[in-house]
Design an enzyme around this catalytic site. Structure first.
Site: not given
Ligand SMILES: [Fe+2]
Ligand SMILES: [Fe+2]
Length: 270
Positions: A16, A47-48, A75-76, A157, A182, A184
């Protein structure tokens, strides 16, 4: 010197990427990692990347232009509306395959380099995360979508380690690698499972180790202390790239997996 690795395929997977600092860290580390590992494929969970949550078409285009072969999400995925049509039109960006079919984007892609075809599948865990369908049933559909490929990388994830470990065992011998994202935070359980699938519960993030999973640590601590809403900003401290390198010489099998943990190189003149 002979080149015993010449026939091997190497897949570099990066966890991520968090905000602008994560993006700069990735771009500064990539040339070093290309030199060190000569990866055939580079796959990045981004995703971030847009200010800590989501991704924009501009940022995705930049990654692809810098030689990233495929982008995975989580999820983001839907935090930035401008990415919705891009998710449908750009084949090399994938969101979890077990989201609802009605949601924008797709969960699998196939990329090719040097005549080698790599299938990439993104999955979301179902515990503590919003995913419309089961990762464990939808993975079968996703693998079927890929068709004939030489290797398959699954980005699982998920929040819960149990779901990730279970997915590793579930797919052992059927895919080249199951790598988690996910949380991190990198885990230290990289190994090749008995059936030949490389596995790592979480590769970690590419971003500020000086924060709390990407957020300025004072803000995260204040939120926990006061139990009141706090506006989170991305930390700028101690950026690292975190990921894994999977080496393979047989179809759908890994020879080895190596954790990749690298601080951002010092900026010249800084
Ligand atoms: Fe995530
Ligand atoms: Fe993430």
């Amino acid at each position: 010197m002979a080149e015993p690795q010449a026939a091997a395929t190497r897949i570099l997977f990066v966890g991520d990427v968090v905000g602008g600092l994560g993006r700069r860290t990735l771009l500064d580390c990539l040339p070093v990692l290309r030199e060190r590992y000569a990866p055939t494929f580079v796959v990045v969970n981004a995703e971030n990347i847009a200010g800590g949550v989501g991704i924009t078409p501009k940022l995705a285009d930049e990654l692809l232009a810098k030689g990233v072969d495929a982008i995975t999400l989580g999820n983001h995925t839907y935090r930035r509306k401008e990415i919705y049509p891009y998710l449908d039109s750009q084949s090399r960006i994938v969101r979890p395959a077990n989201f609802l079919r009605s949601q924008p984007g797709h969960g699998t892609c196939v990329v090719e380099r040097d005549g080698v075809r790599l299938g990439v599948v993104n999955l979301s865990g179902n515990l503590y995360l919003r995913a419309g369908r089961s990762a464990f049933t939808e993975i079968e559909v996703a693998l079927g979508e890929l068709g004939e490929v030489d290797h398959v990388l699954v980005d699982m994830h998920a929040e819960a380690t149990s779901e990730k470990v279970a997915m590793g065992w579930h797919l052992d011998g059927r895919v080249t690698a199951v790598l988690g994202t996910h949380t991190h935070v990198p885990t230290s359980d990289a190994r090749v499972l008995p059936g030949g699938t490389a596995y790592l519960t979480d590769v970690g993030m590419t971003g500020p180790r000086g924060g709390v999973i990407g957020v300025k640590r004072e803000q995260a601590i204040e939120s926990l202390l006061t139990q009141m809403p706090v506006r989170f900003e991305t930390s700028e401290e101690d950026p690292w790239l975190m990921g894994a390198l999977v080496s393979c010489s047989q179809r759908l099998r890994a020879d080895s997996i190596e954790q990749v943990l690298m601080p951002r190189p010092p900026t010249p003149g800084a």
